[in-house]
Write an enzyme that holds these catalytic residues in place. Structure first.
Site, PDB file in Angstrom:
ATOM      1  N   TYR A  72       0.752  -1.126   0.161  1.00 36.95           N
ATOM      2  CA  TYR A  72       0.053   0.083  -0.063  1.00 36.95           C
ATOM      3  C   TYR A  72       0.854   1.261  -0.123  1.00 36.95           C
ATOM      4  CZ  TYR A  72      -4.384  -2.323   0.569  1.00 36.95           C
ATOM      5  OH  TYR A  72      -5.560  -3.210   0.417  1.00 36.95           O
ATOM      6  N   ASN A  86     -12.713  -3.667   4.737  1.00 43.59           N
ATOM      7  CA  ASN A  86     -13.668  -3.634   3.954  1.00 43.59           C
ATOM      8  C   ASN A  86     -13.744  -4.818   3.103  1.00 43.59           C
ATOM      9  OD1 ASN A  86     -11.444  -2.908   2.479  1.00 43.59           O
ATOM     10  ND2 ASN A  86     -12.314  -1.250   1.535  1.00 43.59           N
TER      11      ASN A  86
END
Ligand code: IDP
Ligand code: MG
Length: 181
Positions: free
Chosen positions: A91, A154
């Site tokens: 990320y 999520n």
């Protein structure tokens, strides 16, 4: 004479190879009844991941089942666990965002299941199937709406572009790099 025969065989052979490749890679494109044209076509890849919250929640099987039902081919699949350092690399584009620490700690908090998927328009169709980043804003029946817990946890990841899919695909499946590019 012998040379020209060999030349002829080579030309015919090359023509056959090109025809075979064209059959595999060209498809009709165009509206029904409209003027269809042949366009070059190769299946697209995307990198999908069942994130730690969804693995912990026991949703891996349902997500894989839906993946196949929606027509994605699972080219490669593995269950693994990211170290904090690996999560930071994966990320890296978000390293200056306020949620980076929470995100990377979450992503290294438990096992993930990563899948290299193939389908026409794989990147966009997987993003449509998982839904918006925040599960509360994701459409009904999308994976994030069904299984996501909050804006960070999520449930599922999906590459955001073909170029990212190649980088992310080779992050998890370096042995398959040559089939991705
Ligand atoms: P994406 O996963 O839909 O591509 P990105 O913006 O690339 O969304 O963000 C990567 C991940 O970082 C998200 O899936 C989510 O886990 C987390 N994230 C993104 N935005 C926020 C936020 O505003 N708060 C907390 N976590 C976030
Ligand atoms: Mg993203």
């Amino acid at each position: 004479m012998a040379i020209s025969t060999r030349f002829l065989v080579a030309v015919v052979g090359a023509a056959l190879v090109v025809t075979l490749l064209a059959t595999l890679l060209l498809r009709e494109e165009g509206a029904a009844g409209g003027s269809a044209k042949k366009v070059w076509h190769a299946k697209e890849f995307t990198l999908a991941m069942v994130k730690p919250d969804a693995v912990r929640g026991g949703h891996t099987g349902a997500i894989i089942d839906r993946t196949e039902t929606e027509g994605f081919e699972i080219v490669a699949l593995k269950k693994t666990r990211l170290t904090l350092a690996q999560a930071k690399v994966f990320y890296a584009e978000h390293k200056d965002r306020p949620f980076f620490t929470a995100l990377t700690e979450f992503m290294s908090s438990g096992p993930v299941v990563v899948m290299l998927l193939s389908k026409d328009d794989a990147v966009a169709s997987w993003r449509a199937l998982i839904g918006a980043t925040n599960p509360t804003r994701a459409a009904e029946q999308t994976m994030r709406r069904l299984y996501g817990l909050d804006g960070t946890q999520n449930a599922v990841h999906g590459s955001d572009a073909v170029a990212s899919a190649i980088v992310e695909g080779s992050f998890f499946f370096p042995e398959l790099l040559s089939s991705l590019v």
